[in-house]
Design a protein around this motif. Structure first.
Motif: not given
Length: 221
Positions: A1-14, A54-65
Protein backbone atom coordinates in the motif's frame (compact mmCIF):
# COMPACT_ATOMS: atom_id res chain seq x y z
CA UNK A 1 0.00 0.00 0.00
CA UNK A 2 1.08 3.56 -0.65
CA UNK A 3 2.15 5.60 2.38
CA UNK A 4 1.47 9.34 2.20
CA UNK A 5 3.56 11.66 4.38
CA UNK A 6 1.37 14.71 4.85
CA UNK A 7 0.56 17.63 7.13
CA UNK A 8 -3.03 18.38 8.08
CA UNK A 9 -3.05 21.98 6.83
CA UNK A 10 -0.67 21.54 3.92
CA UNK A 11 -2.76 22.41 0.82
CA UNK A 12 -0.44 20.38 -1.41
CA UNK A 13 -1.01 17.33 0.78
CA UNK A 14 -4.75 17.97 0.60
CA UNK A 15 -4.60 18.21 -3.17
CA UNK A 16 -2.94 14.80 -3.39
CA UNK A 17 -5.28 13.22 -0.84
CA UNK A 18 -8.39 14.52 -2.63
CA UNK A 19 -7.14 13.37 -6.04
CA UNK A 20 -6.11 9.94 -4.79
CA UNK A 21 -9.53 9.50 -3.20
CA UNK A 22 -11.25 10.47 -6.46
CA UNK A 23 -9.08 7.96 -8.33
CA UNK A 24 -9.69 5.25 -5.74
CA UNK A 25 -6.03 4.87 -4.73
CA UNK A 26 -5.85 3.50 -1.19
CA UNK A 27 -3.09 4.86 1.02
CA UNK A 28 -1.96 5.07 4.61
CA UNK A 29 -1.54 8.53 6.15
CA UNK A 30 1.60 9.44 8.07
CA UNK A 31 1.54 12.84 9.78
CA UNK A 32 4.66 14.92 9.21
CA UNK A 33 5.55 18.34 10.64
CA UNK A 34 8.00 19.67 8.05
CA UNK A 35 9.46 22.35 10.34
CA UNK A 36 10.83 19.59 12.59
CA UNK A 37 13.24 18.69 9.76
CA UNK A 38 13.44 14.99 10.63
CA UNK A 39 16.42 13.34 9.00
CA UNK A 40 14.32 10.31 7.98
CA UNK A 41 11.81 12.50 6.19
CA UNK A 42 14.43 14.71 4.55
CA UNK A 43 16.09 11.56 3.21
CA UNK A 44 12.86 10.86 1.32
CA UNK A 45 12.53 14.42 0.04
CA UNK A 46 15.61 16.66 0.32
CA UNK A 47 13.33 19.68 -0.10
CA UNK A 48 11.86 18.81 3.30
CA UNK A 49 8.30 19.46 2.10
CA UNK A 50 5.05 17.51 2.19
CA UNK A 51 3.55 15.59 0.49
CA UNK A 52 5.71 12.53 -0.13
CA UNK A 53 4.19 9.30 -1.39
CA UNK A 54 6.06 6.05 -0.82
CA UNK A 55 5.56 2.42 -1.78
CA UNK A 56 8.50 0.13 -1.12
CA UNK A 57 11.56 1.60 -2.82
CA UNK A 58 9.47 4.02 -4.92
CA UNK A 59 9.33 7.55 -3.53
CA UNK A 60 7.32 10.33 -5.20
CA UNK A 61 7.72 13.90 -3.99
CA UNK A 62 5.97 17.14 -5.01
CA UNK A 63 2.23 17.22 -5.51
CA UNK A 64 2.42 17.93 -9.25
CA UNK A 65 4.84 15.05 -9.86
CA UNK A 66 2.72 12.70 -7.75
CA UNK A 67 -0.50 13.45 -9.59
CA UNK A 68 1.12 13.40 -13.02
CA UNK A 69 2.41 9.91 -12.13
CA UNK A 70 -1.12 8.65 -11.49
CA UNK A 71 -2.51 10.37 -14.58
CA UNK A 72 0.08 8.45 -16.60
CA UNK A 73 -0.28 5.08 -14.88
CA UNK A 74 -4.02 4.87 -14.06
CA UNK A 75 -6.60 4.93 -16.84
CA UNK A 76 -9.57 5.35 -14.53
CA UNK A 77 -10.97 8.78 -13.65
CA UNK A 78 -8.72 11.04 -15.73
CA UNK A 79 -8.49 14.49 -14.18
CA UNK A 80 -6.45 16.58 -16.64
CA UNK A 81 -8.94 16.80 -19.51
CA UNK A 82 -9.70 15.05 -22.78
CA UNK A 83 -7.92 17.38 -25.24
CA UNK A 84 -4.50 19.08 -25.31
CA UNK A 85 -6.23 22.45 -24.88
CA UNK A 86 -8.20 21.22 -21.85
CA UNK A 87 -5.07 19.74 -20.28
CA UNK A 88 -3.16 22.98 -20.82
CA UNK A 89 -5.93 24.99 -19.16
CA UNK A 90 -6.08 22.58 -16.23
CA UNK A 91 -2.32 22.78 -15.73
CA UNK A 92 -2.51 26.60 -15.89
CA UNK A 93 -5.11 26.73 -13.17
CA UNK A 94 -3.33 24.21 -10.98
CA UNK A 95 -0.23 26.39 -11.20
CA UNK A 96 -2.37 29.46 -10.43
CA UNK A 97 -3.52 28.01 -7.11
CA UNK A 98 -0.24 26.27 -6.25
CA UNK A 99 1.83 29.36 -6.90
CA UNK A 100 -0.22 32.56 -6.98
CA UNK A 101 -2.98 31.76 -4.49
CA UNK A 102 -0.59 30.00 -2.13
CA UNK A 103 1.98 32.80 -2.29
CA UNK A 104 -0.54 35.62 -1.90
CA UNK A 105 -2.98 34.00 0.56
CA UNK A 106 -2.23 30.52 1.87
CA UNK A 107 1.39 30.98 2.90
CA UNK A 108 0.57 34.23 4.71
CA UNK A 109 -2.30 32.70 6.68
CA UNK A 110 -0.33 29.57 7.53
CA UNK A 111 2.59 31.65 8.71
CA UNK A 112 0.55 34.03 10.86
CA UNK A 113 -2.38 31.96 12.09
CA UNK A 114 -0.87 28.48 12.25
CA UNK A 115 2.92 28.59 12.56
CA UNK A 116 3.20 31.63 14.82
CA UNK A 117 0.40 30.44 17.07
CA UNK A 118 1.03 26.70 17.38
CA UNK A 119 4.79 26.48 16.87
CA UNK A 120 6.28 29.83 17.92
CA UNK A 121 3.52 30.54 20.49
CA UNK A 122 3.46 34.13 19.32
CA UNK A 123 0.89 36.66 18.13
CA UNK A 124 -0.01 37.03 14.46
CA UNK A 125 0.60 40.22 12.50
CA UNK A 126 -2.81 41.76 11.83
CA UNK A 127 -1.52 43.71 8.85
CA UNK A 128 -0.36 40.57 7.08
CA UNK A 129 -3.69 38.83 7.80
CA UNK A 130 -5.61 41.79 6.36
CA UNK A 131 -3.38 41.74 3.29
CA UNK A 132 -4.10 38.02 2.82
CA UNK A 133 -7.83 38.72 3.15
CA UNK A 134 -7.77 41.42 0.47
CA UNK A 135 -5.87 39.16 -1.88
CA UNK A 136 -8.18 36.23 -1.13
CA UNK A 137 -11.13 38.38 -2.15
CA UNK A 138 -9.51 39.05 -5.53
CA UNK A 139 -8.98 35.33 -6.04
CA UNK A 140 -12.62 34.65 -5.22
CA UNK A 141 -13.52 37.29 -7.81
CA UNK A 142 -11.49 35.34 -10.36
CA UNK A 143 -13.19 32.07 -9.42
CA UNK A 144 -16.57 33.82 -9.84
CA UNK A 145 -15.46 34.99 -13.29
CA UNK A 146 -14.44 31.48 -14.36
CA UNK A 147 -17.65 29.89 -13.07
CA UNK A 148 -19.83 32.40 -14.88
CA UNK A 149 -18.48 30.87 -18.11
CA UNK A 150 -17.96 27.21 -17.14
CA UNK A 151 -19.59 24.45 -15.16
CA UNK A 152 -16.28 23.70 -13.40
CA UNK A 153 -13.08 25.69 -13.06
CA UNK A 154 -11.22 23.93 -15.86
CA UNK A 155 -14.20 23.63 -18.22
CA UNK A 156 -17.18 21.33 -18.59
CA UNK A 157 -15.97 18.51 -16.33
CA UNK A 158 -14.80 18.25 -12.73
CA UNK A 159 -11.04 17.84 -12.71
CA UNK A 160 -7.69 18.62 -11.21
CA UNK A 161 -8.23 22.39 -11.35
CA UNK A 162 -11.18 21.99 -8.98
CA UNK A 163 -9.18 19.66 -6.75
CA UNK A 164 -6.25 22.07 -6.48
CA UNK A 165 -8.49 25.08 -5.86
CA UNK A 166 -10.54 23.26 -3.21
CA UNK A 167 -7.40 22.10 -1.41
CA UNK A 168 -6.00 25.63 -1.15
CA UNK A 169 -9.33 27.26 -0.35
CA UNK A 170 -10.10 24.73 2.38
CA UNK A 171 -6.90 25.59 4.22
CA UNK A 172 -7.52 29.33 3.90
CA UNK A 173 -11.11 28.78 5.07
CA UNK A 174 -9.93 26.70 8.05
CA UNK A 175 -7.74 29.64 9.06
CA UNK A 176 -10.60 32.13 8.76
CA UNK A 177 -9.13 33.86 5.74
CA UNK A 178 -12.08 33.80 3.32
CA UNK A 179 -15.14 36.03 3.17
CA UNK A 180 -17.70 34.24 1.04
CA UNK A 181 -20.41 36.93 1.01
CA UNK A 182 -20.70 38.50 -2.42
CA UNK A 183 -19.18 35.49 -4.16
CA UNK A 184 -22.22 33.37 -5.00
CA UNK A 185 -20.70 31.40 -7.93
CA UNK A 186 -17.63 30.45 -5.89
CA UNK A 187 -19.76 29.67 -2.87
CA UNK A 188 -22.12 27.39 -4.85
CA UNK A 189 -19.18 25.60 -6.46
CA UNK A 190 -17.37 25.10 -3.15
CA UNK A 191 -20.54 23.84 -1.50
CA UNK A 192 -20.75 21.16 -4.21
CA UNK A 193 -17.12 20.24 -3.55
CA UNK A 194 -17.74 20.07 0.20
CA UNK A 195 -20.58 17.61 -0.33
CA UNK A 196 -18.36 15.07 -2.11
CA UNK A 197 -17.62 11.93 -0.06
CA UNK A 198 -14.03 12.05 -1.33
CA UNK A 199 -13.57 15.51 0.21
CA UNK A 200 -15.50 15.17 3.46
CA UNK A 201 -12.69 13.37 5.37
CA UNK A 202 -10.45 16.40 4.89
CA UNK A 203 -13.06 18.69 6.40
CA UNK A 204 -13.44 16.40 9.42
CA UNK A 205 -9.80 16.78 10.51
CA UNK A 206 -8.68 19.30 13.10
CA UNK A 207 -5.31 20.65 14.14
CA UNK A 208 -4.94 20.44 17.90
CA UNK A 209 -5.21 23.85 19.53
CA UNK A 210 -6.41 25.53 16.34
CA UNK A 211 -10.13 24.99 15.60
CA UNK A 212 -11.70 26.24 12.34
CA UNK A 213 -14.63 28.71 12.10
CA UNK A 214 -18.10 27.21 12.77
CA UNK A 215 -19.07 27.32 9.06
CA UNK A 216 -15.97 25.46 7.90
CA UNK A 217 -17.46 21.99 7.27
CA UNK A 218 -21.11 23.04 6.81
CA UNK A 219 -22.60 22.82 3.32
CA UNK A 220 -24.70 25.94 3.89
CA UNK A 221 -21.76 27.97 5.24
Amino acid sequence: MWRLHHFTLCPFSRKVRFALAVKGVTHELLLERPWEKRAEFNALNPAGQTPVLQQGAMVLADSVAILEHFEETLDRTPLLGATPEARAETRRLVAWFDQKFYGEVGALLLGERMYKRTVLKGAPDGGIIRQAGRQADMHLDYIDFLLEQRAWLGGGQFGLADIAAAAHLSVADYLGGLEWDGHDPARTWYSAIKSRPTFRPLLAERLEGLPPPPHYDKLDF
